[in-house]
Every structure is written in structure tokens, then in C-alpha cells.
Design an enzyme around this catalytic site. Structure first.
Site, PDB file in Angstrom:
ATOM      1  N   CYS A  30      -2.137  -2.696   7.704  1.00  0.00           N
ATOM      2  CA  CYS A  30      -2.179  -3.477   6.579  1.00  0.00           C
ATOM      3  C   CYS A  30      -0.741  -4.510   6.374  1.00  0.00           C
ATOM      4  O   CYS A  30      -0.873  -5.543   5.998  1.00  0.00           O
ATOM      5  CB  CYS A  30      -2.248  -3.003   5.001  1.00  0.00           C
ATOM      6  SG  CYS A  30      -3.890  -2.316   5.099  1.00  0.00           S
ATOM      7  N   ASP A  72       0.840  -1.316   0.028  1.00  0.00           N
ATOM      8  CA  ASP A  72      -0.078  -0.032  -0.174  1.00  0.00           C
ATOM      9  C   ASP A  72       0.794   1.485   0.037  1.00  0.00           C
ATOM     10  O   ASP A  72       0.578   2.322   0.894  1.00  0.00           O
ATOM     11  CB  ASP A  72      -0.858  -0.127   1.141  1.00  0.00           C
ATOM     12  CG  ASP A  72      -2.110  -1.138   1.280  1.00  0.00           C
ATOM     13  OD1 ASP A  72      -1.918  -2.032   0.258  1.00  0.00           O
ATOM     14  OD2 ASP A  72      -2.753  -0.998   1.825  1.00  0.00           O
ATOM     15  N   LYS A 128      -6.791  -4.952  -2.958  1.00  0.00           N
ATOM     16  CA  LYS A 128      -7.680  -5.594  -1.911  1.00  0.00           C
ATOM     17  C   LYS A 128      -8.582  -4.598  -1.549  1.00  0.00           C
ATOM     18  O   LYS A 128      -8.327  -3.454  -1.721  1.00  0.00           O
ATOM     19  CB  LYS A 128      -6.650  -5.967  -0.940  1.00  0.00           C
ATOM     20  CG  LYS A 128      -5.893  -4.915  -0.384  1.00  0.00           C
ATOM     21  CD  LYS A 128      -4.571  -5.400   0.746  1.00  0.00           C
ATOM     22  CE  LYS A 128      -4.010  -4.062   0.929  1.00  0.00           C
ATOM     23  NZ  LYS A 128      -4.949  -3.276   1.765  1.00  0.00           N
TER      24      LYS A 128
END
Ligand SMILES: [Zn+2]
Length: 246
Positions: free
Chosen positions: A193, A50, A148
Site C-alpha cells: 500500500c 494503513d 479504500k
């Protein structure tokens, strides 16, 4: 050539010192220093989590110092044959957005069908500039981008498993099919994450490392410390970029 010779010399010295160094503190310390390095083998994958515009300063869910790790991640990635990147990739009005729950504010928690969910400012909406990877991320050999959190009613911090803890992203099967047995995670954010990805990597049976200085955390109510405690308990190795073999 000089670098190669130096490496051969060091590895030779390491072995010799391990055999001969029992009574000599300095050679043994050197041998241990050499032995402690972690190698990115051909069966290793780096997962870059990310590193997106929304999560760096100026973004809607900025992680402090999130942009500082980009040059380091670029450098680390050069040592890996296999690199996977992830992108948080939400629908407009996603269930993890506070704006989707009247009366709720960002960073509050809410109980959903699959458990407790922290609510966030709107972020990483599919196809927007905020969801794009950071422009300075330079990893041309990255072989897979896992998106995701694209189901409107389920969040996914983890690169492996959505927040309902049932829906897989397919990443574990992909890595296993390619003979990968070790994963190294870095990126944003340490306590969400990255941690969830590392914990799920362990659950899926991978030897798992998190490269601490190549991550930055959000830290809501001690969440960074809790994430490290959970990861350590699960057998995730906490390393620094300097621990990686050159
Ligand atoms: Zn998200």
C-alpha cells in the site's frame, strides 16, 4: 527561543558556507548536510498509510514490526500542517480475501478481470476492531481519512487509485484543490500500500517522498526490493526520518 536562534544560525551558516566554502572541505560538508534536509512546507502532506490493527503483530495480516513505527510516525506528523490517513476498508467476503475463492490459500495469486491479485487472509473488514487505526496513533490534526478497498470486487492498495487502475479515490483532486504539491508517505506496508500510493502520487504529478524508517514491509518473494526499484525508477525520493528538517 534557543532552538529558533540555533536554526537561524545554522541556515545563515549554510548560506555563508555555500558562498565561501569552495576551498574548505568541512564548511562545505556542513553546508551540504544542511542543504540535504527536506522541509515539510505548508504545501506538503504526510500520508499515513494503513496503520491499522490487522497489520500490526496480533492482527490477521500482521506486518513484522508494524507497531514499532507508530511513535516515529506520531513524531514526524508534528512537523506537518496537512496529514491524511488511510484505512484499508473491505466488505465481508472481499475479492482480495483467499477465503472468497474456493481452494485458494492466502498469498497465492489469482487472475481477476483487472489483472493479477495477491490473495490475503481476511483483514480490515469495515467497522471491525481489526480495521480500526492503531490505538497509539496520535495525530489529532489529521484532516482526512481515506478509506479504500470498499468496493467488493476491486482491491485498492493505493490511496489514489483502485486496482482496476480507473476508479479514483478522489485524493489527488483533494490535495491539488488545497494547493498541495509534495507528498510524504509512511506506514504499512512498504511493498504494497505504501509503494502503490507513492507510485500513484508520482503519476498524479506530486513530488513524492517515502520515509523508509517509518514503514515496514511484508516481503513476499523479494517484493520489498522490487517496490524500492519501481519507486526509484518512478522518481520517488527514498528518505529517512532524520532527513526531514526539524
Ligand atoms: Zn486489503
Amino acid at each position: 527561543m534557543i532552538a529558533l536562534e540555533r536554526r537561524l544560525f545554522l541556515s545563515g551558516l549554510g548560506s555563508a558556507a555555500l558562498v565561501a566554502g569552495a576551498g574548505f572541505g568541512a564548511p562545505r560538508a556542513l553546508a551540504q548536510a544542511v542543504a540535504r534536509k527536506v522541509a515539510a512546507t505548508p504545501q506538503s502532506a504526510l500520508i499515513v498509510v494503513d496503520v491499522q490493527n490487522c497489520f500490526v503483530p496480533g492482527g490477521s495480516l500482521a506486518v513484522k514490526g508494524g507497531d514499532e513505527i507508530v511513535p516515529l510516525i506520531n513524531r514526524i506528523a508534528k512537523g506537518f500542517e496537512n496529514v491524511v490517513m488511510t484505512q484499508d476498508w473491505h466488505t465481508p467476503g472481499h475479492i482480495s480475501f483467499a477465503s472468497a475463492h474456493p481452494g485458494k490459500k492466502p498469498f497465492e495469486q489469482i487472475k481477476l478481470g483487472y489483472g493479477m491479485q495477491t490473495l490475503w487472509p481476511d483483514h480490515c473488514v469495515q467497522g471491525t476492531e481489526g480495521a480500526a487505526l492503531h490505538k497509539d496513533l496520535n495525530i489529532p490534526q489529521a484532516e482526512l481519512v481515506i478509506r479504500k478497498g470498499f468496493h467488493k470486487d476491486v482491491d485498492s492498495y493505493s490511496a489514489f487509485m483502485e486496482a482496476d487502475r480507473r476508479t479514483t479515490t478522489g485524493l489527488a483532486a483533494y490535495l491539488k484543490a488545497r494547493g498541495i504539491n509534495r507528498v510524504f508517505a509512511c506506514g504499512l506496508a512498504t511493498d504494497f500500500c505504501v509503494a502503490w500510493t507513492a507510485l500513484d502520487a508520482r503519476k498524479a504529478g506530486f513530488v513524492t517522498y517515502v520515509i523508509e524508517d517509518a514503514c515496514r514491509g511484508i516481503d513476499l518473494n523479494g517484493s520489498v526490493a522490487k517496490a524500492w526499484a519501481d519507486m526509484t525508477k518512478a522518481g520517488v525520493h527514498r528518505i529517512k526520518s532524520a532527513d526531514l528538517a526539524a
